[in-house]
Design a protein around this motif. Structure first.
Motif, mmCIF file in Angstrom:
data_model
loop_
_atom_site.group_PDB
_atom_site.id
_atom_site.type_symbol
_atom_site.label_atom_id
_atom_site.label_comp_id
_atom_site.label_asym_id
_atom_site.label_seq_id
_atom_site.Cartn_x
_atom_site.Cartn_y
_atom_site.Cartn_z
ATOM 1 N N THR A 156 4.694 0.329 6.300
ATOM 2 C CA THR A 156 4.170 0.335 4.940
ATOM 3 C C THR A 156 3.380 -0.921 4.566
ATOM 4 O OG1 THR A 156 4.826 0.615 2.625
ATOM 5 C CG2 THR A 156 6.324 -0.623 4.028
ATOM 6 N N LEU A 157 2.393 -0.728 3.686
ATOM 7 C CA LEU A 157 1.593 -1.834 3.164
ATOM 8 C C LEU A 157 2.122 -2.335 1.827
ATOM 9 C CD1 LEU A 157 -1.953 -0.380 3.918
ATOM 10 C CD2 LEU A 157 -0.744 -2.160 5.200
ATOM 11 N N PHE A 158 2.976 -1.542 1.185
ATOM 12 C CA PHE A 158 3.527 -1.947 -0.116
ATOM 13 C C PHE A 158 4.842 -1.223 -0.367
ATOM 14 C CE2 PHE A 158 4.317 -1.486 -4.618
ATOM 15 C CZ PHE A 158 4.108 -2.771 -5.095
ATOM 16 N N GLU A 159 5.826 -1.960 -0.854
ATOM 17 C CA GLU A 159 7.105 -1.385 -1.285
ATOM 18 C C GLU A 159 7.630 -2.178 -2.468
ATOM 19 O OE1 GLU A 159 8.703 1.335 -0.199
ATOM 20 O OE2 GLU A 159 7.159 1.716 1.304
ATOM 21 N N GLY A 160 8.461 -1.517 -3.269
ATOM 22 C CA GLY A 160 9.172 -2.223 -4.318
ATOM 23 C C GLY A 160 10.552 -2.630 -3.832
ATOM 24 N N THR A 161 11.174 -1.745 -3.050
ATOM 25 C CA THR A 161 12.477 -2.021 -2.447
ATOM 26 C C THR A 161 12.271 -2.632 -1.069
ATOM 27 O OG1 THR A 161 13.430 -0.133 -3.609
ATOM 28 C CG2 THR A 161 14.661 -0.986 -1.724
ATOM 29 N N PRO A 162 13.003 -3.678 -0.703
ATOM 30 C CA PRO A 162 12.827 -4.278 0.624
ATOM 31 C C PRO A 162 12.964 -3.245 1.737
ATOM 32 C CG PRO A 162 14.222 -5.665 -0.737
ATOM 33 C CD PRO A 162 14.009 -4.400 -1.504
ATOM 34 N N GLY A 163 11.909 -3.073 2.519
ATOM 35 C CA GLY A 163 11.936 -2.126 3.626
ATOM 36 C C GLY A 163 11.845 -0.672 3.223
ATOM 37 N N ASP A 181 5.245 -6.758 8.457
ATOM 38 C CA ASP A 181 5.597 -8.119 8.037
ATOM 39 C C ASP A 181 5.087 -8.478 6.647
ATOM 40 O OD1 ASP A 181 2.918 -8.190 8.627
ATOM 41 O OD2 ASP A 181 3.010 -9.966 9.920
ATOM 42 N N ILE A 182 5.035 -7.496 5.740
ATOM 43 C CA ILE A 182 4.638 -7.798 4.362
ATOM 44 C C ILE A 182 5.762 -8.548 3.652
ATOM 45 C CG2 ILE A 182 3.059 -5.838 4.220
ATOM 46 C CD1 ILE A 182 5.209 -4.300 2.689
ATOM 47 N N LYS A 183 5.431 -9.198 2.564
ATOM 48 C CA LYS A 183 6.348 -10.123 1.896
ATOM 49 C C LYS A 183 7.673 -9.480 1.499
ATOM 50 C CE LYS A 183 6.583 -13.403 -1.939
ATOM 51 N NZ LYS A 183 5.842 -13.987 -3.106
ATOM 52 N N VAL A 184 7.625 -8.318 0.861
ATOM 53 C CA VAL A 184 8.851 -7.702 0.364
ATOM 54 C C VAL A 184 9.776 -7.309 1.511
ATOM 55 C CG1 VAL A 184 7.909 -5.350 0.272
ATOM 56 C CG2 VAL A 184 9.769 -5.999 -1.275
ATOM 57 N N ASN A 185 9.216 -6.945 2.664
ATOM 58 C CA ASN A 185 10.053 -6.563 3.804
ATOM 59 C C ASN A 185 10.812 -7.744 4.393
ATOM 60 O OD1 ASN A 185 9.329 -3.912 3.566
ATOM 61 N ND2 ASN A 185 7.951 -3.871 5.327
ATOM 62 N N LYS A 186 10.333 -8.951 4.146
ATOM 63 C CA LYS A 186 11.045 -10.141 4.627
ATOM 64 C C LYS A 186 12.355 -10.343 3.863
ATOM 65 C CE LYS A 186 8.119 -11.340 7.781
ATOM 66 N NZ LYS A 186 7.384 -12.615 7.756
ATOM 67 N N GLU A 187 12.552 -9.580 2.773
ATOM 68 C CA GLU A 187 13.811 -9.643 2.032
ATOM 69 C C GLU A 187 14.897 -8.767 2.656
ATOM 70 O OE1 GLU A 187 13.569 -9.521 -2.305
ATOM 71 O OE2 GLU A 187 11.402 -9.786 -2.158
ATOM 72 N N VAL A 188 14.549 -7.976 3.655
ATOM 73 C CA VAL A 188 15.552 -7.231 4.421
ATOM 74 C C VAL A 188 16.309 -8.250 5.263
ATOM 75 C CG1 VAL A 188 15.963 -5.405 6.100
ATOM 76 C CG2 VAL A 188 14.072 -5.202 4.480
ATOM 77 N N ASP A 189 17.565 -8.472 4.953
ATOM 78 C CA ASP A 189 18.305 -9.587 5.555
ATOM 79 C C ASP A 189 19.534 -9.142 6.339
ATOM 80 O OD1 ASP A 189 19.775 -8.721 3.404
ATOM 81 O OD2 ASP A 189 19.881 -10.654 2.384
#
Length: 247
Positions: A156-163, A181-189
């Motif tokens: 995905t190129l854009f998400e509101g929820t991580p991943g 590796d978009i910013k919001v996906n980096k919140e998947v921890d």
């Protein structure tokens, strides 16, 4: 039309809601920077891979050795990139019988020509037998495919929820996730995560090539404790803020 309606919703939320539950830090930043929300009103939920079903018995799909994309066929979900990277993987591994399965509706109401462009791309790359569109599945059917996948791909190129929700489902059942590796996906921890560069096809192609053997019992056992932890964390976060919301 969609942008206008969403902006209208944001204005109503800002005006009438005492507290805001945000799915990610990325959404929180957007609310503050683009809509002038007050930071003190926003509660960030973060990534919560919660397993909602108690069932541990899953039917084996007719397909074996496959990657799964569990998104609607919307343009920003970036199937095009994933398909081109898969073609590169196939070219580098001509003996492989790996497939790429896709779930979800096949129509993007914001770009009605997108699905035809995607299918034409698949035909041009001669991947008609290797990329399978399953359509919209029931929850039980989806879990059968999820559990047995080599990994879930989230380009995905854009998400509101991580991943996105597919990443949360995957991690809650112990399935590896290949993430853009978009910013919001980096919140998947949590979970077994592998990031790829959305500007480099080779980055995802190598991940297709490095998948390990699927061990269903190990997946389900190791992920159950993580799911329970996430469920408790999510519940506590909600209930801790209920008194504030009620005021």
């Amino acid at each position: 039309r969609v942008i206008w309606y969403r902006n209208y919703q944001f204005r109503k939320v800002k005006k009438y809601c005492a507290k805001i539950l945000s799915t990610s830090e990325s959404v929180k930043e957007d609310l503050i920077n683009s809509y002038n929300f007050s930071e003190e009103k926003i509660i960030t939920l973060g990534f919560n891979p919660i397993r909602f079903e108690e069932n541990n018995k899953f039917k084996k799909p007719v397909y074996e050795n496959y990657f799964l994309i569990a998104n609607q066929l919307w343009e920003h979900k970036n199937h095009t990139y994933a398909i081109k990277a898969f073609k590169q993987f196939i070219d580098n591994n001509p003996e492989s019988n790996t497939k790429l399965l896709c779930t979800g509706y096949l129509h993007d109401h914001r770009n009605i020509s997108h699905n035809n462009k995607l299918f034409n791309l698949i035909n041009d790359l001669k991947l008609e037998e290797r990329i399978i569109f399953l359509g919209y599945l029931s929850r039980d059917e989806f879990l059968d495919y999820l559990i047995h996948a080599n990994a879930v791909v989230q380009p995905t190129l854009f998400e509101g929820t991580p991943g996105g929700l597919s990443a949360a489902d995957s991690v809650s059942y112990g399935v590896d996730v290949l993430l853009s590796d978009i910013k919001v996906n980096k919140e998947v921890d949590k979970g077994n995560l592998y990031y790829f560069d959305i500007n480099d096809l080779n980055s995802l192609s190598k991940l297709y090539d490095s998948s390990s053997e699927v061990n269903i019992p190990e997946r389900l056992t190791k992920s159950k404790e993580l799911s329970e932890f996430s469920k408790n964390r999510y519940s506590n976060l909600i209930y801790q803020n209920l008194p504030t919301i009620e005021k």
